[in-house]
Write a protein that holds these residues in place. Structure first.
Motif, PDB file in Angstrom:
ATOM      1  N   HIS A 287      46.617  43.272  48.272  1.00  0.00           N
ATOM      2  CA  HIS A 287      45.712  43.489  47.005  1.00  0.00           C
ATOM      3  C   HIS A 287      46.770  42.453  45.979  1.00  0.00           C
ATOM      4  CE1 HIS A 287      45.051  45.107  42.759  1.00  0.00           C
ATOM      5  NE2 HIS A 287      43.577  44.438  43.169  1.00  0.00           N
ATOM      6  N   ILE A 288      46.059  41.254  45.713  1.00  0.00           N
ATOM      7  CA  ILE A 288      46.788  40.784  44.343  1.00  0.00           C
ATOM      8  C   ILE A 288      46.439  40.950  43.179  1.00  0.00           C
ATOM      9  CG2 ILE A 288      47.423  38.045  43.924  1.00  0.00           C
ATOM     10  CD1 ILE A 288      47.998  38.998  46.747  1.00  0.00           C
ATOM     11  N   TYR A 289      47.032  41.418  42.427  1.00  0.00           N
ATOM     12  CA  TYR A 289      46.823  41.694  40.848  1.00  0.00           C
ATOM     13  C   TYR A 289      46.081  40.687  40.272  1.00  0.00           C
ATOM     14  CZ  TYR A 289      47.162  43.430  36.196  1.00  0.00           C
ATOM     15  OH  TYR A 289      46.727  44.025  35.122  1.00  0.00           O
ATOM     16  N   ASP A 290      46.195  39.282  40.342  1.00  0.00           N
ATOM     17  CA  ASP A 290      45.550  38.319  39.814  1.00  0.00           C
ATOM     18  C   ASP A 290      45.027  37.397  40.831  1.00  0.00           C
ATOM     19  OD1 ASP A 290      44.267  36.222  38.338  1.00  0.00           O
ATOM     20  OD2 ASP A 290      45.836  35.822  37.003  1.00  0.00           O
ATOM     21  N   PRO A 291      43.706  37.669  41.392  1.00  0.00           N
ATOM     22  CA  PRO A 291      43.416  36.453  42.571  1.00  0.00           C
ATOM     23  C   PRO A 291      43.575  35.099  42.248  1.00  0.00           C
ATOM     24  CG  PRO A 291      42.018  38.563  42.476  1.00  0.00           C
ATOM     25  CD  PRO A 291      42.966  38.565  41.228  1.00  0.00           C
ATOM     26  N   SER A 292      43.277  34.844  41.124  1.00  0.00           N
ATOM     27  CA  SER A 292      43.252  33.329  40.501  1.00  0.00           C
ATOM     28  C   SER A 292      44.533  32.715  40.523  1.00  0.00           C
ATOM     29  CB  SER A 292      42.552  33.002  39.291  1.00  0.00           C
ATOM     30  OG  SER A 292      43.064  33.864  38.200  1.00  0.00           O
ATOM     31  N   ALA A 293      45.775  33.565  40.629  1.00  0.00           N
ATOM     32  CA  ALA A 293      46.965  33.169  40.437  1.00  0.00           C
ATOM     33  C   ALA A 293      47.508  32.852  41.813  1.00  0.00           C
ATOM     34  CB  ALA A 293      47.880  34.007  39.527  1.00  0.00           C
ATOM     35  N   PHE A 294      46.872  33.170  42.891  1.00  0.00           N
ATOM     36  CA  PHE A 294      47.484  33.050  44.336  1.00  0.00           C
ATOM     37  C   PHE A 294      47.537  31.637  44.505  1.00  0.00           C
ATOM     38  CE2 PHE A 294      46.283  31.692  48.778  1.00  0.00           C
ATOM     39  CZ  PHE A 294      46.890  32.921  49.471  1.00  0.00           C
ATOM     40  N   ALA A 295      49.080  31.399  45.039  1.00  0.00           N
ATOM     41  CA  ALA A 295      49.516  30.089  44.880  1.00  0.00           C
ATOM     42  C   ALA A 295      50.862  30.023  45.880  1.00  0.00           C
ATOM     43  CB  ALA A 295      50.309  29.627  43.671  1.00  0.00           C
ATOM     44  N   PRO A 296      50.779  30.263  47.071  1.00  0.00           N
ATOM     45  CA  PRO A 296      51.791  29.999  48.357  1.00  0.00           C
ATOM     46  C   PRO A 296      51.841  28.557  48.533  1.00  0.00           C
ATOM     47  CG  PRO A 296      49.671  30.734  49.442  1.00  0.00           C
ATOM     48  CD  PRO A 296      49.752  30.693  47.761  1.00  0.00           C
ATOM     49  N   ASP A 297      52.700  28.181  49.505  1.00  0.00           N
ATOM     50  CA  ASP A 297      52.846  26.703  49.669  1.00  0.00           C
ATOM     51  C   ASP A 297      51.265  26.393  50.385  1.00  0.00           C
ATOM     52  OD1 ASP A 297      55.296  26.215  48.918  1.00  0.00           O
ATOM     53  OD2 ASP A 297      56.139  27.128  50.522  1.00  0.00           O
ATOM     54  N   THR A 300      44.937  30.988  52.142  1.00  0.00           N
ATOM     55  CA  THR A 300      43.630  31.332  51.825  1.00  0.00           C
ATOM     56  C   THR A 300      43.487  32.874  51.586  1.00  0.00           C
ATOM     57  OG1 THR A 300      42.383  29.423  53.239  1.00  0.00           O
ATOM     58  CG2 THR A 300      41.188  30.900  52.135  1.00  0.00           C
ATOM     59  N   LEU A 301      43.242  33.085  50.220  1.00  0.00           N
ATOM     60  CA  LEU A 301      43.089  34.387  49.795  1.00  0.00           C
ATOM     61  C   LEU A 301      41.404  34.757  49.714  1.00  0.00           C
ATOM     62  CD1 LEU A 301      44.109  37.361  48.530  1.00  0.00           C
ATOM     63  CD2 LEU A 301      43.743  36.056  46.554  1.00  0.00           C
ATOM     64  N   VAL A 302      41.059  35.827  50.388  1.00  0.00           N
ATOM     65  CA  VAL A 302      39.657  35.919  50.381  1.00  0.00           C
ATOM     66  C   VAL A 302      39.332  37.358  49.453  1.00  0.00           C
ATOM     67  CG1 VAL A 302      37.568  36.513  51.686  1.00  0.00           C
ATOM     68  CG2 VAL A 302      39.386  34.748  52.427  1.00  0.00           C
ATOM     69  N   MET A 303      38.435  37.576  48.706  1.00  0.00           N
ATOM     70  CA  MET A 303      38.106  38.786  48.254  1.00  0.00           C
ATOM     71  C   MET A 303      36.621  39.149  48.505  1.00  0.00           C
ATOM     72  SD  MET A 303      38.011  39.735  44.049  1.00  0.00           S
ATOM     73  CE  MET A 303      36.562  39.154  43.634  1.00  0.00           C
ATOM     74  N   MET A 304      36.456  40.098  49.089  1.00  0.00           N
ATOM     75  CA  MET A 304      35.206  40.555  49.256  1.00  0.00           C
ATOM     76  C   MET A 304      34.869  41.679  48.524  1.00  0.00           C
ATOM     77  SD  MET A 304      35.453  40.618  53.456  1.00  0.00           S
ATOM     78  CE  MET A 304      36.177  39.111  54.615  1.00  0.00           C
ATOM     79  N   CYS A 305      33.774  41.616  47.733  1.00  0.00           N
ATOM     80  CA  CYS A 305      33.148  42.483  46.794  1.00  0.00           C
ATOM     81  C   CYS A 305      31.982  42.997  47.035  1.00  0.00           C
ATOM     82  CB  CYS A 305      33.274  41.486  45.410  1.00  0.00           C
ATOM     83  SG  CYS A 305      32.758  42.545  43.866  1.00  0.00           S
ATOM     84  N   VAL A 306      31.834  44.351  47.005  1.00  0.00           N
ATOM     85  CA  VAL A 306      30.505  45.023  47.194  1.00  0.00           C
ATOM     86  C   VAL A 306      29.926  45.458  45.839  1.00  0.00           C
ATOM     87  CG1 VAL A 306      29.391  46.873  48.570  1.00  0.00           C
ATOM     88  CG2 VAL A 306      31.164  45.795  49.426  1.00  0.00           C
TER      89      VAL A 306
END
Length: 349
Positions: A287-297, A300-306
């Protein structure tokens, strides 16, 4: 909650530093309770960054349900901590603490008329049916090394990845006779969806997956995104869109330029940079607190929203990490996870 670009050594150093700081401050054990019980306790960042349950609080951090005991370390006389109690159907309440505060904290939560306390049971997911909304893919290109490092979104690469991922998901769904059905969206609805997407993403991405069942009010998209109610009504009226839930998939891919990869090798940074990511990716869900800030080298971060198709309530959020999906194998793995949702998720829990 782990940062993706931290390697194991960095985590050990951070943990050691926290323990060292804890030894220098004043630690008190607070007995925390609420009426009614079962409220989620959230620590809020305050002056001096208190250490709660052994971790420094830099942002709003969900901890546990009441009743509970929380050790809080105050590093200085000016260090403060704020605890928030949240429970569905009740107003939230906060409690400010410092090193002189009494060690008993009690939240008296007030009932909100007309708001049910019951929340979505994720155990119902395996038997549910979903209408799949258009996929959202952002590809950000990381280039340069050191002070020249930059990260920029590529509209062309994003569209290409989105088209390829959509095709792969549709192929998989068609072969599996899945409980996930691509939503029937005509041309006018596609235009409206495209216009809604920025505000829709802005709202959904700020929701905390851990706090969803505890928010005082249900997180209805219709009350937070202008025009979504009309879109939802017209979507439901189209033939085939009669499923009880909508599934929305948002993803952010970080890909490296060849020049950056070569530069990292030259500076002997690649091993350390990717070790932390590989370790994180191997643990499954994050769980990433701020998905838009995901920035590794890279990755891919995927968010599945129901989403409840009738009420527009966001009832469930899951996040997963994959390698860079500009790679064909990674893209196929991600498509498989989407098309088998929530079966793939259940195996990880």
């Amino acid at each position: 909650m782990k940062l993706f670009n931290w390697n194991a050594s960095a985590l050990v150093v951070a943990g050691s530093l926290t323990m060292l700081l804890s030894a220098c401050g004043t630690t008190k054990n607070f007995a925390v309770d609420s009426n009614p019980k079962g409220a989620l306790v959230v620590a809020k960042a305050k002056e001096g960054y208190p250490i709660v349950k052994g971790a420094t609080v830099y942002r709003d951090t969900p901890l546990c349900e009441t009743p509970t005991t929380l050790p809080i370390t105050f590093m200085a006389d000016t260090t403060k901590a704020t605890l928030i109690a949240e429970k569905r159907g009740y107003t939230s309440a906060s409690y400010d603490l410092d090193k002189t505060s009494a060690e008993t904290v009690h939240f008296a939560l007030q009932k909100i008329d007309g708001v049910p306390e019951s929340t979505f049971d994720k155990n119902d997911l395996p038997s549910a049916e979903f209408s799949l909304l258009p996929l959202h893919v952002e590809v950000h290109v990381r280039s340069g090394v050191g002070r020249l490092d930059s990260l920029d979104i590529s509209p062309e690469a994003s569209q290409k990845a989105m088209d390829e991922l959509t095709a792969e998901v549709l192929k998989s769904l068609d072969g599996n006779k899945s409980h996930i059905h691509p939503a029937a969206i005509d041309a006018p609805l596609k235009t409206d969806w495209k216009a809604l997407t920025p505000d829709f993403n802005k709202y959904v991405l700020k929701l905390d997956a851990n706090r969803l069942p505890y928010y005082s009010l249900p997180p209805y998209i219709t009350t937070n995104v202008e025009g979504f109610g009309s879109f939802l009504g017209r979507l439901g009226s189209q033939q085939g869109n009669d499923k009880p839930y909508l599934l929305y998939v948002w993803s952010k891919c970080i890909t490296e330029t060849t020049g950056r990869q070569v530069g990292n090798v030259l500076f002997s940074l690649l091993g350390a940079a990717t070790a932390g990511y590989s370790q994180a990716a191997g643990t499954g869900f994050h769980h990433i607190y701020d998905p838009s800030a995901f920035a590794p080298d890279s990755g891919t971060l995927v968010m599945m929203c129901v989403i409840d198709a009738k009420t527009s309530e966001v009832v469930h959020i899951e996040q997963r990490v994959f390698p860079d999906i500009t790679d064909e194998d990674a893209l196929k793995a991600m498509a498989s996870a989407i098309s088998t949702f929530p079966a793939a998720a259940a195996k990880k829990e």
